[in-house]
Design a protein around this motif. Structure first.
Motif, short mmCIF file in Angstrom:
data_model
loop_
_atom_site.label_atom_id
_atom_site.label_comp_id
_atom_site.label_asym_id
_atom_site.label_seq_id
_atom_site.Cartn_x
_atom_site.Cartn_y
_atom_site.Cartn_z
N GLU A 67 41.77 28.56 39.08
CA GLU A 67 40.56 29.76 38.74
C GLU A 67 41.64 31.14 38.09
OE1 GLU A 67 41.98 28.01 40.40
OE2 GLU A 67 39.90 26.79 42.20
N ALA A 68 43.03 30.46 38.00
CA ALA A 68 43.78 31.78 37.11
C ALA A 68 43.69 31.67 35.64
CB ALA A 68 44.87 30.64 36.88
N LEU A 69 42.17 31.75 35.66
CA LEU A 69 41.93 31.79 33.76
C LEU A 69 40.72 33.50 34.41
CD1 LEU A 69 40.76 28.47 32.25
CD2 LEU A 69 41.96 29.98 31.75
N ARG A 97 37.40 25.19 26.32
CA ARG A 97 37.59 25.95 25.53
C ARG A 97 38.87 26.94 25.65
NH1 ARG A 97 36.80 30.21 22.58
NH2 ARG A 97 34.65 30.70 23.77
N ILE A 98 38.87 28.08 26.35
CA ILE A 98 39.91 28.65 26.80
C ILE A 98 40.82 28.14 27.38
CG2 ILE A 98 40.58 30.96 27.81
CD1 ILE A 98 37.01 31.87 27.64
N LYS A 146 37.78 37.30 30.81
CA LYS A 146 36.50 37.56 31.70
C LYS A 146 35.86 38.43 29.96
CE LYS A 146 38.57 40.04 35.11
NZ LYS A 146 38.97 40.35 36.22
N ASP A 147 36.67 38.59 29.58
CA ASP A 147 35.54 39.76 28.24
C ASP A 147 34.78 38.32 27.63
OD1 ASP A 147 35.80 41.74 29.07
OD2 ASP A 147 37.75 42.10 27.60
N GLN A 148 35.89 36.63 27.00
CA GLN A 148 34.83 35.99 26.62
C GLN A 148 33.99 35.56 27.04
OE1 GLN A 148 38.22 33.41 24.24
NE2 GLN A 148 39.22 34.49 24.94
N ILE A 149 34.21 34.89 28.32
CA ILE A 149 33.32 34.90 29.50
C ILE A 149 32.20 35.48 29.47
CG2 ILE A 149 32.42 34.29 32.05
CD1 ILE A 149 35.32 32.96 32.07
N ARG A 150 32.10 36.72 29.50
CA ARG A 150 30.84 37.64 29.39
C ARG A 150 29.79 37.56 28.24
NH1 ARG A 150 33.75 41.49 30.55
NH2 ARG A 150 33.67 41.47 32.54
#
Length: 206
Positions: free
Chosen positions: A82-84, A129-130, A91-95
């Motif tokens: 959850e810390a990610l 990956r992140i 969050k930008d990479q996930i988006r």
């Protein structure tokens, strides 16, 4: 030790080596006052014993490696860190990953249910990956500090110069900050409650 038939693990495997586990800054003296003792019958399971570098404490921990016929490796299951989600960059990479996925796969001929179910795998792969990249960077920083501390500690054991000791303490402080940060994350992830249900303890993570 004789009465209980105990042996010093480290000395048993390193009979001719000279090393220490404690440094007294007050007396400017090194000594070995930390031990792990096992019964002589357990020597057949002893595979290694090392005096570790004193990192954030004035004691160098003693570690041993035992081989047990009872050991059974556990299977690994993925769990979201959850810390990610607290990191704006993550969050930008996930988006971006989700926008790219739905842009390429959310087409009229594709089943909405299949697209939705498959996006979970894409999201999980992105998070893995992140997390792997962050873990590698964190561990590399830890390894670099461990190496520097080990080198400085050996130098100080030989020279006992104040300048070397000051640099050693600064590296230990930086390593301590990293360790505390990692422990804080572990505590946050391991915060659990136990709910008894029909005599069975069910552990839930929060």
């Amino acid at each position: 030790m004789e009465a209980l038939r105990l042996v010093d693990c480290w000395r048993t495997l390193h009979p001719m080596v000279k090393d220490y586990t404690y440094y007294s800054a007050l007396h400017n003296r090194y000594s070995r006052i930390d031990y792990i003792l096992i019964a002589q019958e357990g020597l057949s399971h002893l595979r290694g014993a090392e005096i570790e570098t004193a990192t954030w404490s004035d004691h160098g921990s003693v570690g041993i490696e035992l081989e047990s016929p009872l050991y059974r490796p556990r299977t690994w299951t993925w769990r979201l860190n959850e810390a990610l989600l607290l990191d704006p960059g993550t969050k930008d990479q996930i988006r971006q990953a989700l926008e790219q996925y739905f842009g390429e796969n959310d087409t009229p001929e594709a089943s909405p249910i299949s697209v939705w179910e498959a996006h979970k795998s894409v999201l999980r792969g992105t998070l893995i990956r992140i997390a792997s990249q962050k873990r590698k960077a964190f561990m590399q920083e830890m390894v670099d500090l461990y190496r520097s501390i080990s080198t400085l500690e050996r130098q100080h054991k030989r020279s006992q110069l104040n300048a070397v000791y000051g640099e050693l303490m600064e590296h230990r402080r930086r390593l301590k900050d990293l360790i505390l940060k990692r422990h804080l994350r572990s505590v946050q992830r391991a915060f659990i409650t136990c709910t008894p249900t029909k005599g069975v303890n069910i552990w839930r993570d929060y």
